[in-house]
Design an enzyme around this catalytic site. Structure first.
Site, PDB file in Angstrom:
ATOM      1  N   ARG A  88       0.826  -1.209   0.000  1.00 28.21           N
ATOM      2  CA  ARG A  88       0.000   0.000   0.000  1.00 28.21           C
ATOM      3  C   ARG A  88       0.852   1.247   0.000  1.00 28.21           C
ATOM      4  O   ARG A  88       0.318   2.355  -0.045  1.00 28.21           O
ATOM      5  CB  ARG A  88      -0.883   0.005   1.236  1.00 28.21           C
ATOM      6  N   ARG A 125     -21.672  -2.952   2.963  1.00 30.71           N
ATOM      7  CA  ARG A 125     -21.252  -4.357   2.994  1.00 30.71           C
ATOM      8  C   ARG A 125     -21.279  -4.994   4.386  1.00 30.71           C
ATOM      9  O   ARG A 125     -21.087  -4.336   5.389  1.00 30.71           O
ATOM     10  CB  ARG A 125     -19.904  -4.529   2.309  1.00 30.71           C
TER      11      ARG A 125
HETATM   12  P1  AMP Z   1      -8.289  -3.822   4.086  1.00 37.16           P
HETATM   13  O1  AMP Z   1      -9.053  -4.955   4.673  1.00 37.16           O
HETATM   14  O2  AMP Z   1      -7.262  -4.253   3.092  1.00 37.16           O
HETATM   15  O3  AMP Z   1      -9.170  -2.725   3.564  1.00 37.16           O
HETATM   16  O4  AMP Z   1      -7.457  -3.166   5.300  1.00 37.16           O
HETATM   17  C1  AMP Z   1      -8.103  -2.631   6.429  1.00 37.16           C
HETATM   18  C2  AMP Z   1      -7.166  -1.676   7.151  1.00 37.16           C
HETATM   19  O5  AMP Z   1      -6.008  -2.375   7.606  1.00 37.16           O
HETATM   20  C3  AMP Z   1      -6.614  -0.527   6.309  1.00 37.16           C
HETATM   21  O6  AMP Z   1      -7.508   0.575   6.239  1.00 37.16           O
HETATM   22  C4  AMP Z   1      -5.342  -0.183   7.074  1.00 37.16           C
HETATM   23  O7  AMP Z   1      -5.617   0.532   8.264  1.00 37.16           O
HETATM   24  C5  AMP Z   1      -4.852  -1.567   7.480  1.00 37.16           C
HETATM   25  N1  AMP Z   1      -3.970  -2.177   6.443  1.00 37.16           N
HETATM   26  C6  AMP Z   1      -4.227  -3.283   5.698  1.00 37.16           C
HETATM   27  N2  AMP Z   1      -3.215  -3.547   4.864  1.00 37.16           N
HETATM   28  C7  AMP Z   1      -2.296  -2.581   5.077  1.00 37.16           C
HETATM   29  C8  AMP Z   1      -1.035  -2.283   4.496  1.00 37.16           C
HETATM   30  N3  AMP Z   1      -0.515  -3.046   3.508  1.00 37.16           N
HETATM   31  N4  AMP Z   1      -0.362  -1.189   4.956  1.00 37.16           N
HETATM   32  C9  AMP Z   1      -0.860  -0.421   5.935  1.00 37.16           C
HETATM   33  N5  AMP Z   1      -2.047  -0.624   6.518  1.00 37.16           N
HETATM   34  C10 AMP Z   1      -2.776  -1.707   6.099  1.00 37.16           C
END
Ligand code: AMP
Length: 215
Positions: A88, A125
């Site tokens: 990310r 969702r």
């Molecule tokens: P997601 O389920 O991928 O939308 O991730 C949910 C939350 O987890 C994000 O909004 C971030 O706060 C954190 N997160 C997930 N993946 C990452 C990553 N690669 N780098 C930093 N924060 C992450």
């Protein structure tokens, strides 16, 4: 084959990663799932991540990179993996390209969706608490209200960070910190894009076409 699914929150990365995992028989590594599990278990990482996630911000690179480094070193990743939600940031992408990862990325698939659709998708969702099947109040409700189509459970969960006020912060984090990865991978010649506004089956069809293409 090592694949990255890239796209804003709500683009359908998790859904497509799950389908691809079953077709290719390689694991799906979702950093969001790993963090939510850490939060639920109350581990040190979970304690650090909880507030940051609720604020819609990104967890620090060092925390995420060490988590991913350990995961991709596991035996089941030897024949490939699908990354969902990682990298990310540029620092995370550079880790994957460096010696610490020891795994070459073959294809990066961008799922393109417009911001307005993302907000509807995210704020509606929910998932089945028992089997994890994903639904959406507006675009994909359960066939019978309150009952999971897949397993019949009547319990559902909403993500804490899917609230409208958090979604804006998550979209901003994507646009500021993750979107710069698109030119990064385009320059490497491994970036492919699919139309994430199409229905799920069509997106899957487009992704399969990209995966099958010779590198
Ligand atoms: P997601 O389920 O991928 O939308 O991730 C949910 C939350 O987890 C994000 O909004 C971030 O706060 C954190 N997160 C997930 N993946 C990452 C990553 N690669 N780098 C930093 N924060 C992450």
């Amino acid at each position: 084959m090592n694949i990255i699914l890239l796209g804003p929150p709500g683009a359908g990365k998790g859904t497509q990663a799950q389908i691809l995992k079953e077709t290719l028989n390689i694991p799906k590594l979702s950093t969001g799932d790993m963090l939510r599990e850490a939060v639920a278990k109350g581990t040190e990482i979970g304690k650090k991540a909880d507030k940051i996630m609720k604020a819609g911000q990104l967890v620090p690179d060092d925390v995420i990179v060490s988590m991913v480094r350990a995961r991709i070193a596991e035996a089941d990743c030897r024949n490939g993996f699908i990354l969902d939600g990682f990298p990310r940031t540029l620092t995370q992408a550079q880790f994957l390209d460096g010696p610490g990862a020891a795994q070459k990325i073959d294809k990066v698939i961008e799922i393109k969706v417009n911001d307005k659709a993302l907000i509807t998708r995210i704020s509606g969702r929910f998932t089945c608490a028992k089997c994890g099947a994903g639904y959406n109040k507006e675009t994909k409700p359960t066939a019978v209200a309150g009952i999971c189509d897949n397993c019949g459970s009547t319990e559902f969960v909403f993500r804490a960070d899917d609230k409208a006020e958090t979604v804006a912060a998550r979209l901003k984090a994507y646009n500021d910190q993750t979107a710069p990865l698109l030119p990064y991978y385009r320059e490497k010649g491994i970036l492919f894009s699919v139309d994430g506004m199409a229905d799920i089956d069509e997106v899957t069809r487009q992704i399969r076409g990209i995966v099958k293409k010779a590198a």
